[in-house]
Scaffold this motif. Structure first.
Motif, PDB file in Angstrom:
ATOM      1  N   LEU A  45     -35.882  -6.637  -9.141  1.00  0.00           N
ATOM      2  CA  LEU A  45     -35.068  -6.992  -7.983  1.00  0.00           C
ATOM      3  C   LEU A  45     -35.947  -7.388  -6.805  1.00  0.00           C
ATOM      4  CD1 LEU A  45     -32.459  -4.078  -8.079  1.00  0.00           C
ATOM      5  CD2 LEU A  45     -32.157  -6.413  -8.926  1.00  0.00           C
ATOM      6  N   GLY A  46     -35.471  -8.350  -6.022  1.00  0.00           N
ATOM      7  CA  GLY A  46     -36.116  -8.669  -4.761  1.00  0.00           C
ATOM      8  C   GLY A  46     -35.826  -7.589  -3.734  1.00  0.00           C
ATOM      9  N   LEU A  47     -36.449  -7.707  -2.566  1.00  0.00           N
ATOM     10  CA  LEU A  47     -36.321  -6.658  -1.557  1.00  0.00           C
ATOM     11  C   LEU A  47     -34.872  -6.436  -1.142  1.00  0.00           C
ATOM     12  CD1 LEU A  47     -37.498  -4.635   0.431  1.00  0.00           C
ATOM     13  CD2 LEU A  47     -37.915  -6.530   2.023  1.00  0.00           C
ATOM     14  N   ALA A  48     -34.143  -7.506  -0.841  1.00  0.00           N
ATOM     15  CA  ALA A  48     -32.765  -7.357  -0.363  1.00  0.00           C
ATOM     16  C   ALA A  48     -31.883  -6.700  -1.422  1.00  0.00           C
ATOM     17  CB  ALA A  48     -32.198  -8.716   0.046  1.00  0.00           C
ATOM     18  N   ALA A  49     -32.001  -7.161  -2.663  1.00  0.00           N
ATOM     19  CA  ALA A  49     -31.189  -6.588  -3.739  1.00  0.00           C
ATOM     20  C   ALA A  49     -31.572  -5.133  -3.993  1.00  0.00           C
ATOM     21  CB  ALA A  49     -31.346  -7.409  -5.013  1.00  0.00           C
ATOM     22  N   PHE A  50     -32.875  -4.847  -3.941  1.00  0.00           N
ATOM     23  CA  PHE A  50     -33.322  -3.465  -4.142  1.00  0.00           C
ATOM     24  C   PHE A  50     -32.757  -2.558  -3.060  1.00  0.00           C
ATOM     25  CE2 PHE A  50     -36.167   0.102  -3.473  1.00  0.00           C
ATOM     26  CZ  PHE A  50     -36.409   0.561  -4.761  1.00  0.00           C
ATOM     27  N   LEU A  51     -32.794  -3.008  -1.801  1.00  0.00           N
ATOM     28  CA  LEU A  51     -32.275  -2.186  -0.707  1.00  0.00           C
ATOM     29  C   LEU A  51     -30.779  -1.936  -0.867  1.00  0.00           C
ATOM     30  CD1 LEU A  51     -34.155  -3.616   2.411  1.00  0.00           C
ATOM     31  CD2 LEU A  51     -34.584  -1.468   1.200  1.00  0.00           C
ATOM     32  N   ALA A  52     -30.051  -2.943  -1.347  1.00  0.00           N
ATOM     33  CA  ALA A  52     -28.615  -2.765  -1.560  1.00  0.00           C
ATOM     34  C   ALA A  52     -28.358  -1.709  -2.638  1.00  0.00           C
ATOM     35  CB  ALA A  52     -27.972  -4.091  -1.947  1.00  0.00           C
ATOM     36  N   VAL A  53     -29.084  -1.814  -3.752  1.00  0.00           N
ATOM     37  CA  VAL A  53     -28.919  -0.841  -4.835  1.00  0.00           C
ATOM     38  C   VAL A  53     -29.384   0.538  -4.387  1.00  0.00           C
ATOM     39  CG1 VAL A  53     -29.669  -0.217  -7.160  1.00  0.00           C
ATOM     40  CG2 VAL A  53     -29.088  -2.590  -6.638  1.00  0.00           C
ATOM     41  N   TRP A  54     -30.497   0.587  -3.672  1.00  0.00           N
ATOM     42  CA  TRP A  54     -31.030   1.861  -3.167  1.00  0.00           C
ATOM     43  C   TRP A  54     -30.014   2.553  -2.256  1.00  0.00           C
ATOM     44  CZ3 TRP A  54     -35.015   5.283  -3.466  1.00  0.00           C
ATOM     45  CH2 TRP A  54     -35.246   6.112  -2.367  1.00  0.00           C
ATOM     46  N   VAL A  90     -22.278   5.669   8.618  1.00  0.00           N
ATOM     47  CA  VAL A  90     -23.099   4.457   8.530  1.00  0.00           C
ATOM     48  C   VAL A  90     -24.495   4.722   9.086  1.00  0.00           C
ATOM     49  CG1 VAL A  90     -23.383   2.109   9.416  1.00  0.00           C
ATOM     50  CG2 VAL A  90     -21.154   2.860   8.547  1.00  0.00           C
ATOM     51  N   ALA A  91     -24.579   5.434  10.212  1.00  0.00           N
ATOM     52  CA  ALA A  91     -25.889   5.750  10.787  1.00  0.00           C
ATOM     53  C   ALA A  91     -26.705   6.612   9.832  1.00  0.00           C
ATOM     54  CB  ALA A  91     -25.713   6.465  12.129  1.00  0.00           C
ATOM     55  N   TYR A  92     -26.045   7.557   9.188  1.00  0.00           N
ATOM     56  CA  TYR A  92     -26.717   8.405   8.197  1.00  0.00           C
ATOM     57  C   TYR A  92     -27.282   7.555   7.060  1.00  0.00           C
ATOM     58  CZ  TYR A  92     -27.179  11.794   4.390  1.00  0.00           C
ATOM     59  OH  TYR A  92     -27.657  12.540   3.341  1.00  0.00           O
ATOM     60  N   LEU A  93     -26.472   6.652   6.540  1.00  0.00           N
ATOM     61  CA  LEU A  93     -26.912   5.821   5.416  1.00  0.00           C
ATOM     62  C   LEU A  93     -27.983   4.818   5.835  1.00  0.00           C
ATOM     63  CD1 LEU A  93     -23.529   5.163   3.577  1.00  0.00           C
ATOM     64  CD2 LEU A  93     -25.408   6.650   2.847  1.00  0.00           C
ATOM     65  N   LEU A  94     -27.963   4.389   7.098  1.00  0.00           N
ATOM     66  CA  LEU A  94     -28.987   3.450   7.557  1.00  0.00           C
ATOM     67  C   LEU A  94     -30.374   4.088   7.529  1.00  0.00           C
ATOM     68  CD1 LEU A  94     -27.264   1.541  10.506  1.00  0.00           C
ATOM     69  CD2 LEU A  94     -27.997   0.610   8.296  1.00  0.00           C
ATOM     70  N   ALA A  99     -35.447   3.949   4.541  1.00  0.00           N
ATOM     71  CA  ALA A  99     -36.398   4.576   3.620  1.00  0.00           C
ATOM     72  C   ALA A  99     -36.575   3.741   2.361  1.00  0.00           C
ATOM     73  CB  ALA A  99     -35.918   5.979   3.255  1.00  0.00           C
ATOM     74  N   GLY A 100     -35.628   2.850   2.108  1.00  0.00           N
ATOM     75  CA  GLY A 100     -35.753   1.971   0.954  1.00  0.00           C
ATOM     76  C   GLY A 100     -36.911   0.996   1.066  1.00  0.00           C
ATOM     77  N   LEU A 101     -37.374   0.723   2.286  1.00  0.00           N
ATOM     78  CA  LEU A 101     -38.511  -0.192   2.458  1.00  0.00           C
ATOM     79  C   LEU A 101     -39.789   0.382   1.847  1.00  0.00           C
ATOM     80  CD1 LEU A 101     -37.762  -1.439   6.085  1.00  0.00           C
ATOM     81  CD2 LEU A 101     -37.564  -2.762   3.967  1.00  0.00           C
ATOM     82  N   PRO A 102     -40.219   1.592   2.247  1.00  0.00           N
ATOM     83  CA  PRO A 102     -41.390   2.158   1.556  1.00  0.00           C
ATOM     84  C   PRO A 102     -41.101   2.464   0.091  1.00  0.00           C
ATOM     85  CG  PRO A 102     -40.447   3.763   3.086  1.00  0.00           C
ATOM     86  CD  PRO A 102     -39.792   2.455   3.370  1.00  0.00           C
ATOM     87  N   ALA A 103     -39.842   2.782  -0.226  1.00  0.00           N
ATOM     88  CA  ALA A 103     -39.500   3.039  -1.629  1.00  0.00           C
ATOM     89  C   ALA A 103     -39.711   1.785  -2.464  1.00  0.00           C
ATOM     90  CB  ALA A 103     -38.053   3.514  -1.741  1.00  0.00           C
ATOM     91  N   TYR A 104     -39.388   0.627  -1.895  1.00  0.00           N
ATOM     92  CA  TYR A 104     -39.592  -0.631  -2.614  1.00  0.00           C
ATOM     93  C   TYR A 104     -41.079  -0.867  -2.866  1.00  0.00           C
ATOM     94  CZ  TYR A 104     -39.527  -5.632  -3.683  1.00  0.00           C
ATOM     95  OH  TYR A 104     -39.698  -6.852  -4.289  1.00  0.00           O
ATOM     96  N   GLY A 105     -41.892  -0.637  -1.828  1.00  0.00           N
ATOM     97  CA  GLY A 105     -43.331  -0.804  -1.995  1.00  0.00           C
ATOM     98  C   GLY A 105     -43.894   0.150  -3.034  1.00  0.00           C
ATOM     99  N   LEU A 106     -43.427   1.404  -2.987  1.00  0.00           N
ATOM    100  CA  LEU A 106     -43.884   2.390  -3.967  1.00  0.00           C
ATOM    101  C   LEU A 106     -43.453   1.999  -5.372  1.00  0.00           C
ATOM    102  CD1 LEU A 106     -45.176   5.160  -4.581  1.00  0.00           C
ATOM    103  CD2 LEU A 106     -42.921   6.179  -4.185  1.00  0.00           C
TER     104      LEU A 106
END
Length: 252
Positions: A45-54, A90-94, A99-106
């Motif tokens: 998955l690309g970054l955007a799709a990964f963040l959506a799934v995450w 929504v704020a909680y989920l944001l 956190a999905g950004l470093p998760a994607y890199g990891l």
């Protein structure tokens, strides 16, 4: 006398909202990913799709244990309860989405490790298990878990926030403590496979037990020691970490 049922509905409403969102997320994940093998890395998955799934994953896994806190916070709201609770959620989920950004890199980095010789993937899996297990035993884990288990003090803090931003700040603040409490469990998905639905179910049960069960602190420690044990056992049984050793397992 009608006060009792009305009070029950008011308390159950916010918790029910979060549970409905969690169930919807689970339905989508099982429908979309069920039956697929656990895949290493970002699953292509690309970054955007990964963040959506995450974000869907974290909604499914975190919201059931967050529902009681949401219900408690809702009791401090006297007007416009429903839309304000949506903002809180929504704020909680944001926070988790961020956190999905470093998760994607990891995940991307660990995905490369999975393509290296088997011994390398096994060593990386052992490191993931060890880091997760050791953090489970730290004072920082205990502190974050304490805030999630006993949020009364947080409610007093949230009451001091400016009214215009209170719901956003409260949701983000609680999300940050939840992240501090649970990142060590979420990182295990790197070893088990990001979309290993059986692993997600098991980790959801652990997260919920840690936060809501009377013996929640004991659960956290047992999981910590178990993860450390997996860090050793994976050298003899690499299939324990299909996300890093290639031993794919069916999603569900």
């Amino acid at each position: 006398m009608t006060g009792g049922p009305v009070t029950v509905r008011r308390r159950a409403g916010p918790a029910g909202l979060l549970l409905v969102v969690a169930v919807a997320a689970w339905v989508y994940l099982v429908t979309r990913w069920g039956g697929m093998q656990a895949m290493p890395g970002t699953m292509g998955l690309g970054l955007a799709a990964f963040l959506a799934v995450w974000t869907l994953m974290t909604a499914a896994m975190m919201l059931p244990a967050t529902a009681p806190v949401a219900a408690l916070y809702a009791r401090t709201i006297t007007v416009h309860r429903a839309p304000r609770m949506v903002v809180f959620t929504v704020a909680y989920l944001l926070v988790w989405a961020a956190a999905g950004l470093p998760a994607y890199g990891l995940a991307a980095g660990l995905g490369r490790a999975a393509s290296l010789p088997a011994a390398t993937g096994t060593a990386v899996a052992a490191a993931v298990f060890a880091v997760s297990g050791l953090y489970q035993l730290t004072p920082l884990k205990d502190r974050c878990l304490a805030r999630c288990r006993s949020p009364i003090g947080l409610m007093l803090r949230y009451a001091s926030y400016p009214r215009t931003s209170r719901d956003v700040c409260a949701g983000a603040h609680h999300g940050a403590f939840c992240l501090g409490c649970c990142w060590s469990l979420m990182v295990l998905l790197a070893a088990f496979g990001v979309m290993n639905l059986w692993a997600m179910v098991a980790l959801t049960a652990v997260i919920t037990a840690e936060k809501l069960a009377p013996a929640g602190y004991l659960v956290a420690r047992v999981v910590g020691f178990a993860s450390i044990a997996l860090a050793v056992a994976v050298f003899w049984f690499p299939a324990l970490a299909p996300g890093l050793t290639g031993g794919g397992t069916a999603g569900m």
